[in-house]
Scaffold this motif. Structure first.
Motif, short mmCIF file in Angstrom:
data_model
loop_
_atom_site.label_atom_id
_atom_site.label_comp_id
_atom_site.label_asym_id
_atom_site.label_seq_id
_atom_site.Cartn_x
_atom_site.Cartn_y
_atom_site.Cartn_z
N GLU A 108 11.04 52.36 -35.60
CA GLU A 108 10.29 51.43 -34.76
C GLU A 108 9.19 50.79 -35.60
OE1 GLU A 108 10.64 50.54 -31.64
OE2 GLU A 108 12.05 51.98 -30.79
N GLU A 109 9.00 49.47 -35.39
CA GLU A 109 7.91 48.77 -36.06
C GLU A 109 6.85 48.38 -35.03
OE1 GLU A 109 11.16 47.55 -36.83
OE2 GLU A 109 11.27 48.65 -38.74
N TYR A 110 5.59 48.47 -35.44
CA TYR A 110 4.48 48.16 -34.54
C TYR A 110 3.58 47.12 -35.21
CZ TYR A 110 6.01 52.63 -32.60
OH TYR A 110 6.76 53.65 -32.07
N ASN A 111 3.06 46.23 -34.38
CA ASN A 111 2.14 45.21 -34.86
C ASN A 111 0.71 45.74 -34.84
OD1 ASN A 111 4.28 43.31 -35.08
ND2 ASN A 111 4.11 42.87 -32.87
N ASP A 112 -0.17 45.07 -35.55
CA ASP A 112 -1.57 45.48 -35.59
C ASP A 112 -2.17 45.46 -34.19
OD1 ASP A 112 -1.16 45.61 -38.25
OD2 ASP A 112 -2.50 43.96 -38.82
N ASN A 113 -2.95 46.51 -33.90
CA ASN A 113 -3.64 46.69 -32.61
C ASN A 113 -2.70 46.99 -31.45
OD1 ASN A 113 -6.27 46.20 -33.69
ND2 ASN A 113 -5.83 44.00 -33.64
N GLU A 114 -1.40 47.10 -31.71
CA GLU A 114 -0.47 47.44 -30.64
C GLU A 114 -0.62 48.91 -30.27
OE1 GLU A 114 4.35 47.61 -29.69
OE2 GLU A 114 3.61 46.79 -31.59
N PRO A 115 -0.85 49.23 -28.99
CA PRO A 115 -1.01 50.64 -28.61
C PRO A 115 0.31 51.41 -28.75
CG PRO A 115 -0.97 49.24 -26.67
CD PRO A 115 -1.00 48.31 -27.85
N ILE A 116 0.23 52.56 -29.36
CA ILE A 116 1.40 53.44 -29.53
C ILE A 116 1.20 54.65 -28.62
CG2 ILE A 116 2.83 54.73 -31.14
CD1 ILE A 116 1.67 53.06 -33.38
N PRO A 117 2.06 54.84 -27.65
CA PRO A 117 1.86 55.98 -26.73
C PRO A 117 2.19 57.31 -27.41
CG PRO A 117 3.91 54.86 -26.21
CD PRO A 117 3.25 54.05 -27.29
N PHE A 256 -7.22 63.21 -35.68
CA PHE A 256 -5.86 62.75 -35.93
C PHE A 256 -5.82 61.91 -37.20
CE2 PHE A 256 -5.85 63.29 -31.27
CZ PHE A 256 -4.76 64.12 -31.14
N THR A 257 -4.78 62.14 -37.99
CA THR A 257 -4.52 61.33 -39.17
C THR A 257 -3.09 60.80 -39.05
OG1 THR A 257 -6.00 62.67 -40.54
CG2 THR A 257 -4.40 61.26 -41.68
N ILE A 258 -2.97 59.49 -38.99
CA ILE A 258 -1.67 58.84 -38.85
C ILE A 258 -1.34 58.13 -40.15
CG2 ILE A 258 -0.29 57.20 -37.53
CD1 ILE A 258 -2.17 57.64 -35.18
N THR A 259 -0.26 58.54 -40.76
CA THR A 259 0.19 57.93 -42.01
C THR A 259 1.23 56.87 -41.70
OG1 THR A 259 -0.11 60.12 -43.02
CG2 THR A 259 0.99 58.45 -44.34
N TYR A 260 1.08 55.72 -42.30
CA TYR A 260 1.98 54.62 -42.01
C TYR A 260 2.41 53.93 -43.31
CZ TYR A 260 -1.96 51.47 -42.91
OH TYR A 260 -3.00 50.80 -43.50
N ARG A 261 3.39 53.08 -43.17
CA ARG A 261 3.88 52.31 -44.32
C ARG A 261 4.09 50.87 -43.90
NH1 ARG A 261 9.60 52.73 -47.70
NH2 ARG A 261 8.92 51.46 -49.47
N GLU A 262 3.68 49.98 -44.79
CA GLU A 262 3.91 48.55 -44.63
C GLU A 262 4.69 48.03 -45.82
OE1 GLU A 262 0.58 46.27 -42.10
OE2 GLU A 262 -0.20 47.19 -43.93
N GLU A 263 5.73 47.28 -45.57
CA GLU A 263 6.56 46.70 -46.62
C GLU A 263 7.06 45.34 -46.13
OE1 GLU A 263 7.59 46.59 -50.35
OE2 GLU A 263 6.83 48.48 -49.52
N GLU A 266 10.64 44.17 -46.64
CA GLU A 266 11.74 44.89 -46.02
C GLU A 266 11.73 44.80 -44.49
OE1 GLU A 266 11.83 48.90 -47.35
OE2 GLU A 266 11.91 48.39 -49.49
N PHE A 267 10.55 44.85 -43.90
CA PHE A 267 10.45 44.84 -42.44
C PHE A 267 9.09 44.28 -42.03
CE2 PHE A 267 9.19 48.98 -44.04
CZ PHE A 267 7.95 49.18 -43.45
N GLU A 268 8.99 43.91 -40.79
CA GLU A 268 7.74 43.39 -40.25
C GLU A 268 7.01 44.49 -39.48
OE1 GLU A 268 8.53 40.01 -37.87
OE2 GLU A 268 9.33 38.79 -39.51
N GLY A 269 5.72 44.53 -39.66
CA GLY A 269 4.92 45.49 -38.91
C GLY A 269 4.68 46.78 -39.67
N VAL A 270 4.45 47.85 -38.90
CA VAL A 270 4.05 49.16 -39.43
C VAL A 270 5.04 50.21 -38.96
CG1 VAL A 270 2.28 50.95 -39.26
CG2 VAL A 270 1.61 48.58 -39.60
N ARG A 271 5.40 51.10 -39.85
CA ARG A 271 6.24 52.25 -39.51
C ARG A 271 5.43 53.53 -39.64
NH1 ARG A 271 12.14 51.04 -42.44
NH2 ARG A 271 12.71 49.25 -41.12
N GLU A 362 -2.41 54.63 -45.37
CA GLU A 362 -1.18 54.01 -45.84
C GLU A 362 -0.53 54.87 -46.91
OE1 GLU A 362 0.47 49.61 -47.27
OE2 GLU A 362 -1.70 50.02 -47.11
N THR A 363 0.80 54.86 -46.97
CA THR A 363 1.54 55.65 -47.94
C THR A 363 2.77 54.88 -48.39
OG1 THR A 363 2.64 57.78 -48.31
CG2 THR A 363 2.92 56.78 -46.16
#
Length: 748
Positions: A108-117, A256-263, A266-271, A362-363
């Protein structure tokens, strides 16, 4: 849930852990023959493997952890799990753990400021088998926000039986939005809840959250460990606190520490790559007594924010604001005051505030490798290969025994019997041919019960094999809670046709007339036992408020499925079974039964049954340990191909043991093989139940009577189903065996 703990291994041992690598050498520009080119490629691959082994052995020896989100730790995890990252049984291809564990699941990809439940799961403990719902705890109120369509999961029967409910957590996680200490809600806990919290802490209950279907992890780079979920609190011994009794402290702040990747290429948004938590126990400073009284209006789990606090307090809290990060300090621990040895006496209510903070990091770790840390420290797949080899050795031994009987002994006996020319020679015959006139005499004791048990075993075996095939074909998604249990129940219901057919055909062979009673018994016997045990257990679970207590609606649905679907299908199978021709046998049955000689005590039931049951159980005992760990220690079990192979070996073992025991029984002129052939293999269920008692005593640390009762009840159900399956295979194999050997003999 499952604890993942890794230990430093010696370099010499790591050097031995060299296996196939996905790295391929580049093409050689030199013109050589294909044969020599393959030889160079093989040498080059081995050289690369050795270099990798030395590299990661040195990295491990230098103290590098394998649980953090650094590039070095990720590479070390990938190397240690290289054997698990393969698909296929014979030609094993390289794959990621995401492909192995959850095939077909896309990121799943998420945009900036998009709430993730984030969703809350069961609050459970390895010391008990009594999970609770998260909102049974004295915590903040459940949000009323509607769950987005893409995050919804359809409820199924299995999830209802297991107590899983998709409920949103009170924490909010906007994408890439860091939060400092954020007040969540104020809660006042009474004396009963305080004592209950102490008991939960004492029994090591853990809270579980998921974000983007990723379980929260509590990990430590310094101690090199990672563990799913986080504890409710902790217990401090009186020697460390200086108090007269042990003290209990509550974790009310979560980092909480949430690790994410942006590329972007390859894809749009955040994983989402990682989801970690660090619990903190802190006694928030509400200010003066007057300020604390003003906060009473915010009690009961009402959501608050900094503006509400500033309105009451005049300024942000000194222990929770954007410039102050709470940490674990013995001076500010949140104590659940009171003497736990006297649970309901002189205990005051406690007021505390929930708070949390969120940090995004970010990672470069790819999304496909985010599950690696959850399997670090788990047993290697080679152990499962050893389990299969162990089972195959038993099968080979039994195959040799059956081959000797069928090829040498039976061939010699049959040839000798067929060459008898005179009446005098025929009168001197000995051995298994003497009982040819009685071997197919229907069982004189409880023939209906035997047919019902065999029919039920055929239904159980068919449902289990169908479930394993569905898992291997990726029709079942492990990420969906309860889907496997739902498949087992539904397939068992539909396999009622097979159970009814087998029971009817055997009952018709016995020349019995009460076919309606036999059909009803086949449809009701085994389910009635299981449902009765479950309903009695459900009463106790309902009393203690466990999450696994089933609602009345679910119970009604089970009875509806049983009465309106399963039972009619059994009648359909019985209809075709009774309409089919009677099973033909090669010999005629005498009117008067033959006298059975006395046999030694070790060759008579129940001792002979218990001896025969050792081999079927021994063929699955190694794999059984991993299955039990998955059931009761909450470890991951995903290798359905291995399990299917082990079950097939179990069936072959039961068939061969039954044939050997039947031949030995007929050689001593005992023609009553019907019930004995069933119990010879069904006794493996007794060994399974005894094994479960050993597992309870040595591996589990259950506290209380009810958790032990829950464990033994469910293991009794499993052992009963296991017995019926093994006994059915043994019975049907014996039936086939006797028809084959007596069909090859000339009988006047």
């Amino acid at each position: 849930m499952m604890a993942i703990h890794t230990k430093n291994l010696p370099v010499s041992l790591l050097l031995l852990l060299i296996a196939a690598s996905s790295t391929l050498c580049s093409a050689n520009n030199v013109n050589v023959s294909p044969k020599s080119k393959e030889k160079v490629s093989f040498r080059e691959r081995k050289r690369i493997e050795r270099e990798r082994a030395i590299k990661f052995a040195n990295l491990k020896a230098s103290g590098q952890d394998d649980v953090s989100m650094t590039k070095e730790a990720a590479e070390l995890r990938s190397y240690e799990l290289r054997k698990k990252k393969k698909k296929g049984l014979f030609r094993r291809k390289e794959a990621s753990l995401a492909q192995v564990l959850f095939p077909g699941v896309s990121p799943e990809e998420y945009n900036d400021n998009e709430p993730i439940p984030a969703f809350v799961e069961l609050v459970d403990s390895q010391k008990t088998q009594l999970p609770f719902q998260y909102y049974d705890l004295p915590t903040c109120k459940e949000p009323h926000d509607a769950i987005q369509r893409r995050f919804r999961q359809r409820k199924n029967l299995g999830s209802r039986l297991m107590g899983y409910k998709l409920r949103m957590s009170p924490y909010s996680f906007p994408t890439k939005v860091n939060k400092g200490c954020t007040p969540l809600c104020f809660v006042e806990v009474g004396d009963k809840k305080l004592n209950w919290l102490r008991k939960l802490i004492d029994r090591q209950y853990r809270i579980h959250l998921t974000l983007d279907k990723l379980p929260v992890l509590m990990r430590s780079k310094e101690l090199n460990y990672a563990m799913r979920g986080f504890p409710i609190g902790f217990k401090a011994h009186k020697a460390s606190t200086g108090l007269e009794h042990d003290e209990y402290y509550f974790f009310n702040h979560l980092k909480f520490t949430i690790t994410y990747r942006e590329e972007p290429n390859e894809f749009e948004g955040v994983r989402i790559i990682g989801f970690d938590v660090h619990p903190v126990s802190i006694r928030h400073d509400f200010g003066t007594v007057e300020d604390e009284q003003k906060f009473d209006q915010l009690h009961g789990g009402a959501e608050v924010d900094q503006r509400a606090i500033e309105k009451v307090h005049g300024e942000p809290l000194s222990t929770c604001n954007q410039d102050f990060a709470p940490r674990n300090d013995p001076e500010t621990y949140l104590s659940l005051s009171g003497d736990f040895t006297q649970p309901m006496m002189n205990v005051k209510s406690t007021k505390f505030m929930y708070s949390y903070e969120v940090h995004w990091q970010e990672t470069d770790i790819p999304w496909s490798d985010r599950w690696d840390v959850y399997l670090v420290g788990s047993p290697d797949d080679e152990i499962h290969y050893f389990a299969i080899i162990n089972s195959l050795m038993i099968v080979v031994f039994l195959t040799g025994a059956v081959a000797v009987i069928m090829i040498r002994t039976l061939k010699k006996d049959i040839t000798g019997y067929n060459e008898l020319q005179t009446i005098e020679e025929a009168q001197e015959e000995t051995g298994w041919k003497l009982v040819h006139g009685d071997v197919f005499r229907p069982p004189q004791s409880y023939p209906m019960l035997l047919c019902v048990l065999v029919g039920s075993g055929a239904q159980i075996g068919s449902a289990f094999f169908a479930t394993l095939f569905a898992s291997m074909l990726r029709m079942l998604n492990p990420i969906k809670k309860g889907q496997a249990l739902t498949a087992v129940v539904v397939l068992y219901v539909f396999c009622g046709v097979i159970g009814g057919y087998v029971s009817a055909r055997l009952y018709k062979f016995c020349d019995a007339k009460a076919w309606k009673r036999n059909t009803i018994a086949t449809a009701l016997a085994f389910p009635a036992v299981i449902v009765s045990m479950f309903m009695v257990l459900n009463i106790f679970l309902r009393i203690v408020g466990a999450a696994t207590a089933v609602s009345f609606l679910t119970v009604f649905f089970i009875f509806l499925l049983w009465g309106c679907v399963a039972t009619p299908l059994v009648f359909v199978g019985s209809y075709f079974g009774y309409r089919a021709d009677k099973i033909e046998v090669p010999t005629k049955t005498n009117q008067i039964a033959r006298f059975i000689p006395e046999v030694p005590y070790y060759a008579a039931p129940p001792i002979s049954n218990m001896i025969a049951g050792m081999l079927p159980f021994g063929s699955v005992c190694i794999e059984l340990f991993f299955i039990m760990s998955a059931l009761w220690l909450h470890q991951l079990y995903y290798i359905m191909g291995f399990l299917l192979a082990v079950v097939a070996i179990l069936g072959a073992t039961c068939a061969q043991v039954s044939c050997v025991m039947c031949y030995l029984q007929l050689c001593v002129e005992d023609h009553r093989w019907w019930w004995k052939s069933f119990f010879n293999c069904a006794s493996a269920g007794v060994y399974l139940f005894l094994y479960s008692i050993w597992f309870l005593a040595s591996k589990l640390e259950l506290v209380g009577i009810l958790p032990v009762m829950v464990y033994l009840t469910y293991m009794s159900m499993i052992s009963l189903a296991f017995s019926l399956f093994c006994g059915t295979v043994g019975y049907l194999s014996c039936f086939w065996f006797t028809r084959r050997i007596y069909g090859a003999v000339k009988v006047d």
